[in-house]
Enzyme design. Structure first.
Site, PDB file in Angstrom:
ATOM      1  N   THR A 145       0.818  -1.225   0.000  1.00  0.00           N
ATOM      2  CA  THR A 145       0.000   0.000   0.000  1.00  0.00           C
ATOM      3  C   THR A 145       0.845   1.267   0.000  1.00  0.00           C
ATOM      4  O   THR A 145       0.355   2.319  -0.381  1.00  0.00           O
ATOM      5  CB  THR A 145      -0.937   0.035   1.230  1.00  0.00           C
ATOM      6  OG1 THR A 145      -0.145  -0.039   2.418  1.00  0.00           O
ATOM      7  CG2 THR A 145      -1.928  -1.110   1.196  1.00  0.00           C
TER       8      THR A 145
ATOM      9  N   HIS B 274       9.745  -1.150   2.162  1.00  0.00           N
ATOM     10  CA  HIS B 274       9.800  -1.203   3.615  1.00  0.00           C
ATOM     11  C   HIS B 274       9.777  -2.656   4.043  1.00  0.00           C
ATOM     12  O   HIS B 274       9.036  -3.467   3.504  1.00  0.00           O
ATOM     13  CB  HIS B 274       8.637  -0.441   4.249  1.00  0.00           C
ATOM     14  CG  HIS B 274       7.297  -0.757   3.656  1.00  0.00           C
ATOM     15  ND1 HIS B 274       6.878  -0.222   2.454  1.00  0.00           N
ATOM     16  CD2 HIS B 274       6.293  -1.549   4.087  1.00  0.00           C
ATOM     17  CE1 HIS B 274       5.664  -0.678   2.174  1.00  0.00           C
ATOM     18  NE2 HIS B 274       5.284  -1.490   3.146  1.00  0.00           N
TER      19      HIS B 274
HETATM   20  P1  5GP Z   1       2.300  -2.385   3.079  1.00  0.00           P
HETATM   21  O1  5GP Z   1       0.831  -2.652   3.128  1.00  0.00           O
HETATM   22  O2  5GP Z   1       2.655  -1.412   1.973  1.00  0.00           O
HETATM   23  O3  5GP Z   1       3.162  -3.616   3.044  1.00  0.00           O
HETATM   24  O4  5GP Z   1       2.663  -1.714   4.453  1.00  0.00           O
HETATM   25  C1  5GP Z   1       2.456  -0.384   4.727  1.00  0.00           C
HETATM   26  C2  5GP Z   1       2.440  -0.267   6.226  1.00  0.00           C
HETATM   27  O5  5GP Z   1       2.577   1.085   6.553  1.00  0.00           O
HETATM   28  C3  5GP Z   1       1.157  -0.774   6.860  1.00  0.00           C
HETATM   29  O6  5GP Z   1       1.437  -1.811   7.772  1.00  0.00           O
HETATM   30  C4  5GP Z   1       0.580   0.469   7.530  1.00  0.00           C
HETATM   31  O7  5GP Z   1      -0.023   0.197   8.780  1.00  0.00           O
HETATM   32  C5  5GP Z   1       1.799   1.344   7.694  1.00  0.00           C
HETATM   33  N1  5GP Z   1       1.494   2.753   7.670  1.00  0.00           N
HETATM   34  C6  5GP Z   1       0.665   3.401   6.806  1.00  0.00           C
HETATM   35  N2  5GP Z   1       0.639   4.719   7.090  1.00  0.00           N
HETATM   36  C7  5GP Z   1       1.469   4.895   8.142  1.00  0.00           C
HETATM   37  C8  5GP Z   1       1.836   6.064   8.891  1.00  0.00           C
HETATM   38  O8  5GP Z   1       1.423   7.191   8.634  1.00  0.00           O
HETATM   39  N3  5GP Z   1       2.712   5.861   9.921  1.00  0.00           N
HETATM   40  C9  5GP Z   1       3.212   4.628  10.232  1.00  0.00           C
HETATM   41  N4  5GP Z   1       4.055   4.544  11.258  1.00  0.00           N
HETATM   42  N5  5GP Z   1       2.871   3.521   9.541  1.00  0.00           N
HETATM   43  C10 5GP Z   1       2.012   3.656   8.515  1.00  0.00           C
END
Ligand code: 5GP
Ligand code: ZN
Length: 147
Positions: A125, A130
């Protein structure tokens, strides 16, 4: 050449990228609007765990396990599919830092999951690579079937 990872207006995007840019393309190239770039710069607050010249680590805002933090490179790389050979050392530093922090947070013996979600099928997302580190509980495998 890393041009496709740099912020540039769509008008000057390489021709091979402009033959009908996908929504995904528009998202991944917009590093100036990247949430994690803003967190790294301190423009958006986070619960920072660690920072050096290359790597930044902070707690996930919506933890999915008792321990859940993220390790990101300061250099904007949109997805793991965009990794270049020159990124190998940087990604190695991320993994190394992740395990140091995991140990500091007390999950060395119990273990952890070190995860990169990549693009749609994996549920990525935020389009700045990361590494999730999840621990503090037993986890199933395979993870998270789509609902
Ligand atoms: P993905 O879904 O891309 O693998 O992980 C994105 C992660 O970023 C998710 O686990 C989500 O909770 C985290 N995340 C999204 N927005 C923010 C934010 O503003 N601050 C922090 N610390 N984490 C975020
Ligand atoms: Zn970014």
């Amino acid at each position: 050449m890393r041009f496709y990872q740099q912020p540039f207006p769509i008008a000057v995007a390489p021709k091979w990228k402009t033959g009908g840019p996908s929504f995904y393309y528009l998202v991944v190239t917009m590093s100036e609007n990247c949430l994690f770039c803003k967190i790294i710069k301190g423009e958006i607050p986070s619960k920072k765990i660690y920072e050096d010249d290359d790597v930044f680590a902070f707690y996930d805002i919506a933890p999915q396990a008792p321990v859940h933090f993220l390790v990101v490179p300061k250099r904007h790389i949109a997805t793991i599919m965009d990794m270049m050979p020159e990124d190998c050392e940087l990604v190695g530093k991320m993994l190394y830092r992740a395990q140091i922090i995991a140990k500091e947070l007390g999950i060395e013996e119990s273990g952890a999951r070190f995860v990169f979600n990549c693009k749609a099928d994996a549920g990525q997302t935020v389009f700045h690579i990361h590494q999730h580190v999840l621990g503090g509980q037993v986890m199933g495998w395979p993870p998270f079937p789509a609902k």
